[in-house]
Design an enzyme around this catalytic site. Structure first.
Site, PDB file in Angstrom:
ATOM      1  N   LYS A 192       0.843  -1.212   0.000  1.00  0.00           N
ATOM      2  CA  LYS A 192       0.000   0.000   0.000  1.00  0.00           C
ATOM      3  C   LYS A 192       0.871   1.253   0.000  1.00  0.00           C
ATOM      4  O   LYS A 192       0.641   2.189  -0.766  1.00  0.00           O
ATOM      5  CB  LYS A 192      -0.904   0.019   1.237  1.00  0.00           C
ATOM      6  CG  LYS A 192      -1.590   1.363   1.459  1.00  0.00           C
ATOM      7  CD  LYS A 192      -2.425   1.389   2.717  1.00  0.00           C
ATOM      8  CE  LYS A 192      -1.716   1.935   3.933  1.00  0.00           C
ATOM      9  NZ  LYS A 192      -1.504   3.401   3.940  1.00  0.00           N
ATOM     10  N   ASN A 193       1.863   1.281   0.871  1.00  0.00           N
ATOM     11  CA  ASN A 193       2.647   2.513   1.002  1.00  0.00           C
ATOM     12  C   ASN A 193       3.580   2.742  -0.181  1.00  0.00           C
ATOM     13  O   ASN A 193       4.087   3.840  -0.372  1.00  0.00           O
ATOM     14  CB  ASN A 193       3.454   2.500   2.313  1.00  0.00           C
ATOM     15  CG  ASN A 193       2.557   2.754   3.513  1.00  0.00           C
ATOM     16  OD1 ASN A 193       1.361   3.012   3.359  1.00  0.00           O
ATOM     17  ND2 ASN A 193       3.127   2.680   4.700  1.00  0.00           N
ATOM     18  N   ARG A 214      -4.791  10.824   3.698  1.00  0.00           N
ATOM     19  CA  ARG A 214      -3.555  11.524   4.019  1.00  0.00           C
ATOM     20  C   ARG A 214      -2.478  11.296   2.966  1.00  0.00           C
ATOM     21  O   ARG A 214      -1.718  12.196   2.632  1.00  0.00           O
ATOM     22  CB  ARG A 214      -3.050  11.042   5.388  1.00  0.00           C
ATOM     23  CG  ARG A 214      -2.240  12.078   6.089  1.00  0.00           C
ATOM     24  CD  ARG A 214      -1.320  11.534   7.128  1.00  0.00           C
ATOM     25  NE  ARG A 214       0.056  11.813   6.758  1.00  0.00           N
ATOM     26  CZ  ARG A 214       0.633  12.976   6.896  1.00  0.00           C
ATOM     27  NH1 ARG A 214      -0.021  13.982   7.409  1.00  0.00           N
ATOM     28  NH2 ARG A 214       1.880  13.153   6.513  1.00  0.00           N
ATOM     29  N   CYS A 257      -4.658  13.054  12.589  1.00  0.00           N
ATOM     30  CA  CYS A 257      -5.337  11.771  12.721  1.00  0.00           C
ATOM     31  C   CYS A 257      -4.990  11.182  14.064  1.00  0.00           C
ATOM     32  O   CYS A 257      -4.164  11.734  14.788  1.00  0.00           O
ATOM     33  CB  CYS A 257      -4.988  10.839  11.570  1.00  0.00           C
ATOM     34  SG  CYS A 257      -3.334  10.221  11.637  1.00  0.00           S
ATOM     35  N   ARG A 309       0.715  14.680  12.627  1.00  0.00           N
ATOM     36  CA  ARG A 309       1.065  14.507  11.220  1.00  0.00           C
ATOM     37  C   ARG A 309       1.303  15.829  10.480  1.00  0.00           C
ATOM     38  O   ARG A 309       0.561  16.193   9.564  1.00  0.00           O
ATOM     39  CB  ARG A 309       0.011  13.667  10.489  1.00  0.00           C
ATOM     40  CG  ARG A 309      -0.502  12.512  11.274  1.00  0.00           C
ATOM     41  CD  ARG A 309      -0.015  11.156  11.019  1.00  0.00           C
ATOM     42  NE  ARG A 309       0.598  10.681   9.865  1.00  0.00           N
ATOM     43  CZ  ARG A 309       0.318   9.516   9.299  1.00  0.00           C
ATOM     44  NH1 ARG A 309      -0.671   8.797   9.750  1.00  0.00           N
ATOM     45  NH2 ARG A 309       1.021   9.073   8.299  1.00  0.00           N
ATOM     46  N   ILE A 346       3.199  18.653   7.976  1.00  0.00           N
ATOM     47  CA  ILE A 346       3.766  18.536   6.629  1.00  0.00           C
ATOM     48  C   ILE A 346       4.819  19.619   6.382  1.00  0.00           C
ATOM     49  O   ILE A 346       5.140  19.948   5.253  1.00  0.00           O
ATOM     50  CB  ILE A 346       2.675  18.608   5.534  1.00  0.00           C
ATOM     51  CG1 ILE A 346       1.822  19.866   5.720  1.00  0.00           C
ATOM     52  CG2 ILE A 346       1.810  17.382   5.504  1.00  0.00           C
ATOM     53  CD1 ILE A 346       1.225  20.319   4.415  1.00  0.00           C
ATOM     54  N   LEU A 390       7.934  19.601   6.607  1.00  0.00           N
ATOM     55  CA  LEU A 390       9.131  19.173   5.864  1.00  0.00           C
ATOM     56  C   LEU A 390       8.839  19.083   4.359  1.00  0.00           C
ATOM     57  O   LEU A 390       9.688  19.409   3.537  1.00  0.00           O
ATOM     58  CB  LEU A 390       9.650  17.837   6.394  1.00  0.00           C
ATOM     59  CG  LEU A 390      10.094  17.857   7.868  1.00  0.00           C
ATOM     60  CD1 LEU A 390      10.383  16.446   8.380  1.00  0.00           C
ATOM     61  CD2 LEU A 390      11.333  18.737   8.050  1.00  0.00           C
ATOM     62  N   ASP A 400       4.710   0.928  11.915  1.00  0.00           N
ATOM     63  CA  ASP A 400       3.500   0.291  11.390  1.00  0.00           C
ATOM     64  C   ASP A 400       3.321  -1.159  11.854  1.00  0.00           C
ATOM     65  O   ASP A 400       2.311  -1.787  11.526  1.00  0.00           O
ATOM     66  CB  ASP A 400       3.491   0.341   9.850  1.00  0.00           C
ATOM     67  CG  ASP A 400       3.151   1.731   9.325  1.00  0.00           C
ATOM     68  OD1 ASP A 400       2.761   2.599  10.124  1.00  0.00           O
ATOM     69  OD2 ASP A 400       3.278   1.948   8.101  1.00  0.00           O
ATOM     70  N   ARG A 410      -8.653  -0.033   4.229  1.00  0.00           N
ATOM     71  CA  ARG A 410      -7.751   0.937   3.599  1.00  0.00           C
ATOM     72  C   ARG A 410      -6.417   0.289   3.245  1.00  0.00           C
ATOM     73  O   ARG A 410      -5.769   0.692   2.286  1.00  0.00           O
ATOM     74  CB  ARG A 410      -7.450   2.090   4.564  1.00  0.00           C
ATOM     75  CG  ARG A 410      -8.568   3.086   4.744  1.00  0.00           C
ATOM     76  CD  ARG A 410      -8.066   4.231   5.604  1.00  0.00           C
ATOM     77  NE  ARG A 410      -6.694   4.530   5.245  1.00  0.00           N
ATOM     78  CZ  ARG A 410      -5.706   4.760   6.119  1.00  0.00           C
ATOM     79  NH1 ARG A 410      -5.949   4.768   7.405  1.00  0.00           N
ATOM     80  NH2 ARG A 410      -4.490   5.008   5.709  1.00  0.00           N
TER      81      ARG A 410
END
Ligand code: UD1
Length: 420
Positions: free
Chosen positions: A22-23, A91, A115, A120, A122, A124, A306, A398
């Site tokens: 997925k990632n 996301r 979340c 989380r 952003i 960077l 994860d 998901r």
């Protein structure tokens, strides 16, 4: 909202094949926006996040097709503004920002909300793109970015918790079409970033240092279409290994890349799980009692955040105390309260979860709060005596392809209950 009804206490036996990552696929799909030509990607898992991303690409003007694990994208014409509602929902969609800027010189995406696993940020991503000469404003919940043309430079991208995975992906994609040379220092080294880099190289991008913390990207004027097979999902593989060990079963895993999760294998062995490699498969057994093991999550090649929740579920069954330290996301312990509903004893002290393992687990209704927390509850439910109902499994959909079917094939008693 669907839930899973699990009747636990049955060892898993049989064979399972790991799906595409997925990632890895999400940023790869975003990267298809970099070329007007056709890209074909094989081994794509059928996940709600993948379907979302395809809809986002379509809303930006691309044509997409998804059949039998193969995605075809042709982004002949692309506009910098898509369906905000869709973009807001996922996301991972932040990684369209870099490709859109590079291809259209403008982009507007909704700011990803917080979340449950942490704030989380952003910053960077924005720091990196600004360094490439993008003008970015954040207003009314949107990121507005424009550029005359992105220009290469050297950027240090490490943050408070180390490198950023999607931040590295965003910047690397943007840099492929920028003028000159971009050097990303403290780049993320996750296999998913490497897979994206290999995808970009197959499109004609010039990237050196792939897999290392220093990526050097020499911009080109145009990228071409390509054919690519996505890497297997290391997190799914680790989840099935934990489930096999938790239920004291015997499971053969096909299609995994154990070199992508060496840190997890090392910890599982310390905990008494046997993992044998044989002709491209992994055989997972657990001959004796589980032993406690301490774990600290880290950027790759360390123990992945994860897999933290799934490993914690396993440590609830070990004889003794394990300390699980979360260093990547500050509040990624939402599963703790739910595991305790099943009878686990866990105390949270700052970034540490102290798990007193070995107490008997018994089924209960529990609530999934995020993707990996849900996987941990399924593992605990499979090991617990009696019935566990895991609510809100849309989180699982998901990121896990047909999880209940795969588990049923391994002998688990697990049912999807619609609409609860
Ligand atoms: C990706 C993965 C997610 C995984 C995470 C860490 C995808 C779709 N998601 O998420 O499953 O848990 O990597 O391996 O690939 N940070 C900042 N500023 C930023 C960006 C991140 O401070 O601009 C911080 C985060 O809060 C976190 C750390 O950096 O503490 C790592 O986050 P990051 O690697 O960016 O996670 P994602 O790429 O969003």
């Amino acid at each position: 909202m669907d839930s899973f009804l699990i009747e636990g206490g049955r060892p898993l036996h049989g064979e399972v094949t790991i799906s595409g990552s997925k990632n890895a696929i999400l940023p790869i799909l975003a990267a298809t926006l970099l070329t007007p030509d056709t890209c074909r990607i094989r081994g794509v898992p059928d996940l709600s996040d993948v379907r979302f991303m395809l809809q986002i690409l379509e809303s930006l003007g691309a044509e997409t097709k998804f059949e039998r694990g193969m995605v075809t994208v042709r982004a002949a014409k692309v506009r910098g503004f898509g369906d905000y509602e869709l973009i807001r929902k996922m996301r991972g969609s932040i990684c369209i920002l870099g490709p859109l800027l590079a291809r259209c010189c403008e982009a507007r995406v909704s700011l990803p909300g917080g979340c449950v696993i942490g704030t989380r940020p952003i910053d960077l991503h924005l720091k990196g793109l600004r360094a490439l000469k993008a003008r970015i404003t954040v207003e009314y919940g949107y990121i507005n970015a424009t550029t005359r043309r992105l220009a290469g430079t050297t950027v240090f991208l490490g943050g408070r918790a180390g490198p950023t995975v999607l931040g590295t992906a965003n910047l690397m994609m943007a840099a492929t079409l920028a003028t000159g040379v971009t050097v990303i220092e403290s780049a993320a080294c996750e296999p998913e970033v490497t897979d994206l880099a290999n995808f970009l190289v197959s499109m004609g991008a010039k990237i050196q240092g792939i897999g290392s913390p220093t990526l050097t990207i020499t911009g080109v004027d145009r990228l071409n279409g390509t054919d690519h097979e996505v890497i297997p999902d290391r997190i799914e593989a680790c989840t099935f290994i934990c489930a096999a060990a938790a239920t004291r079963g015997e499971v053969i895993i096909h299609g995994a890349r154990p070199d992508h999760f060496a840190a997890v294998i090392d910890k599982l062995r310390e905990a008494g799980v046997q993992i044998e490699r044989k002709a491209g498969t992994l055989r997972v057994t657990r001959p004796g009692k589980l032993k406690p093991a301490d774990v600290t999550t880290m950027p790759y090649a360390g123990f992945p955040t994860d897999v933290q929740a799934q490993f914690m579920a396993l440590m609830c069954l070990a004889q003794g105390t394990s300390v699980i330290t979360e260093r990547i996301f500050e509040s990624r312990f939402m599963h703790v309260a739910e595991l305790m509903r099943l009878g686990a004893e866990i105390a949270i002290e700052g970034p540490n979860a102290i798990v007193k393992g070995g107490l008997p687990l018994s089924g209960a209704p529990v609530m999934a709060s995020d993707l990996r927390a849900s996987a941990a509850l399924v593992i605990a439910g499979l090991a617990a005596k009696g019935k566990t109902q895991v609510h809100r499994i849309y989180h699982l959909d998901r990121g896990y392809e047909r999880m209940e079917e795969k588990l049923r094939k391994l002998g688990a008693k697990i049912l999807r209950v619609a609409g609860e």
